[in-house]
Write a protein that holds these residues in place. Structure first.
Motif: not given
Length: 160
Positions: A25-33, A69-70, A76-80, A89-90
């Motif tokens: 779940t920490d993967f999602e934490v960093h994606r969210n950040w 993030a830049k 993949d823009r959707d991750m932002l 996504s892959e």
């Protein structure tokens, strides 16, 4: 200092093999950040509540996420998108894993600099005539630091 680069290359190859592996779940934490620092004004970074994973690291890390993030934008823009909860996504997985591998380069440079310093001062004084693998202090130190199993688990399976 060739040893440092050789160990670094070997470890990076192992990390590349781990790209499709499990992530927590920490993967999602960093994606969210990444999403927060990319899409929200600075004043909102620490107050964004769309996800349960609020930004709770010191400002330097938030700016680091902003910089990442830049680059992530081109993967993949959707991750932002902050509202894209649990998005993986892959391209997102690839970006998160590669960002760790690339930023590991800072650790490699530090190990290289440390080994160079130690070779010219401390290790030089204790030089032995035995040229065995176990007397190559740069190699031993490089393996101990760059092959650290804890970093491998945390950086490539837990967070990325």
């Amino acid at each position: 200092m060739r040893e440092v680069w050789q160990v670094s290359l070997a470890v990076s190859c192992i990390k590349l093999l781990l790209i499709p592996s499990y992530h927590s779940t920490d993967f999602e934490v960093h994606r969210n950040w990444l999403a927060i620092t990319f899409s929200r004004p600075i004043e909102q970074w620490y107050y964004e509540k769309t996800s349960e994973w609020t930004l709770d690291y010191p400002p330097f890390f938030a700016w680091f996420e902003h910089f990442l993030a830049k680059v992530a934008y081109y993967f993949d823009r959707d991750m932002l998108n902050v509202e894209n909860l649990n998005y993986a996504s892959e391209a997102t997985v690839l970006f998160q894993r590669l960002s760790v591998i690339v930023t590991d380069f800072i650790l490699v440079l530090a190990v290289k600099k440390f080994c160079a310093y130690m070779k010219t001062s401390v290790w030089k004084k204790s030089k032995t005539s035995d040229e065995s693998l176990f007397n190559n202090k740069s190699l031993i130190f490089s393996v101990l630091v760059l092959c650290n199993f804890g970093l491998l688990i945390v950086d490539h399976i837990l967070f990325a």
